[in-house]
Design a protein around this motif. Structure first.
Motif, PDB file in Angstrom:
ATOM      1  N   SER A 183       0.923  -1.257  -0.106  1.00  0.00           N
ATOM      2  CA  SER A 183       0.071   0.133   0.089  1.00  0.00           C
ATOM      3  C   SER A 183       0.883   1.308  -0.183  1.00  0.00           C
ATOM      4  CB  SER A 183      -0.994  -0.019   1.226  1.00  0.00           C
ATOM      5  OG  SER A 183      -1.912  -1.097   1.114  1.00  0.00           O
TER       6      SER A 183
ATOM      7  N   SER B  36      -3.854  11.124  -1.395  1.00  0.00           N
ATOM      8  CA  SER B  36      -4.284  10.036  -2.203  1.00  0.00           C
ATOM      9  C   SER B  36      -3.611   8.563  -1.317  1.00  0.00           C
ATOM     10  CB  SER B  36      -4.328   9.854  -3.620  1.00  0.00           C
ATOM     11  OG  SER B  36      -5.109   8.988  -4.139  1.00  0.00           O
TER      12      SER B  36
ATOM     13  N   THR C 120      -2.987   3.995  -2.250  1.00  0.00           N
ATOM     14  CA  THR C 120      -3.374   2.864  -3.045  1.00  0.00           C
ATOM     15  C   THR C 120      -3.414   1.659  -2.032  1.00  0.00           C
ATOM     16  OG1 THR C 120      -1.080   1.968  -3.299  1.00  0.00           O
ATOM     17  CG2 THR C 120      -2.040   3.461  -5.130  1.00  0.00           C
TER      18      THR C 120
ATOM     19  N   ARG D  51      -6.513   3.058  -0.660  1.00  0.00           N
ATOM     20  CA  ARG D  51      -7.294   3.600  -1.764  1.00  0.00           C
ATOM     21  C   ARG D  51      -8.217   4.644  -1.401  1.00  0.00           C
ATOM     22  NH1 ARG D  51      -9.118  -1.050  -4.171  1.00  0.00           N
ATOM     23  NH2 ARG D  51      -7.260  -1.333  -4.914  1.00  0.00           N
TER      24      ARG D  51
ATOM     25  N   HIS E 293      -9.718   6.330   5.093  1.00  0.00           N
ATOM     26  CA  HIS E 293      -9.817   5.913   3.704  1.00  0.00           C
ATOM     27  C   HIS E 293     -11.046   4.616   3.917  1.00  0.00           C
ATOM     28  CE1 HIS E 293      -7.800   2.500   5.996  1.00  0.00           C
ATOM     29  NE2 HIS E 293      -7.481   3.360   6.761  1.00  0.00           N
TER      30      HIS E 293
END
Length: 178
Positions: free
Chosen positions: A120, A141, A143, A147, A177
């Motif tokens: 991540s 932001s 991932t 995400r 998140h």
């Protein structure tokens, strides 16, 4: 004419009410994650992790030099000691963006390698006014587990060696998140 205004007003308020309800639902489902780690930023010595890659021609490229751009692959650790367990790496760039040399602009990905968040990332952007005791940068932001993350990180320099351009920065990160 009055009928059109009434219809348009009704449509506007209906759209607004629907949007507010959707926003409430969206934010109720967010998870909050808090973490703390240390960034080992070493420009000199064995295993340097940051290096100047561009700057103003005919001027010294260094941390206090306006216009100097650094590429970084800094280790993120659980403790202040350089050899403590790694939780990830800070990949990216920072630019000295103040004429007086007092401000860095960070653009980096925090790439997690520890078991809990492995693979991540969190995307960081913001001004690092490194002469201040505490600074805040944005989490824009992420991932993987993070995400679409949003949040902030508070930075505190816990070790600074300006002549050699080495530092250890404590990061306290709060992200929201899905």
């Amino acid at each position: 004419m009055a009928t059109k205004i009434v219809i348009l007003s009704l449509m506007f308020f209906l759209t607004l009410a629907t949007s507010i309800e959707a926003s409430k639902y969206q934010f109720q489902n967010l998870k909050e994650t808090n973490m703390m780690f240390y960034m080992q930023d070493w420009e000199t010595g064995v295993n340097a992790t940051a290096t100047p890659v561009a700057g103003i021609p005919h001027k010294r490229w260094w941390i206090l030099g306006f216009g100097t751009i650094f590429a970084t692959d800094d280790k993120l650790t659980v403790a202040i000691e350089r050899n403590s367990s790694e939780v990830g790496r800070a990949h990216g760039i920072y630019v000295n963006s103040a004429l007086d040399g007092s401000d860095l602009h960070l653009l980096m990905s925090l790439v997690f390698t520890n078991k809990k968040y492995n693979g991540s990332t969190l995307e960081i952007q913001g001004a690092d006014r490194f002469y201040q005791k505490y600074r805040e940068v944005s989490v824009v932001s992420g991932t993987g587990i993070f995400r679409l993350a949003r949040g902030y990180a508070t930075l505190e320099t816990v070790y600074l060696d300006i002549p050699n351009s080495n530092a250890i920065i404590r990061w306290n990160v709060t992200v929201f998140h899905y």
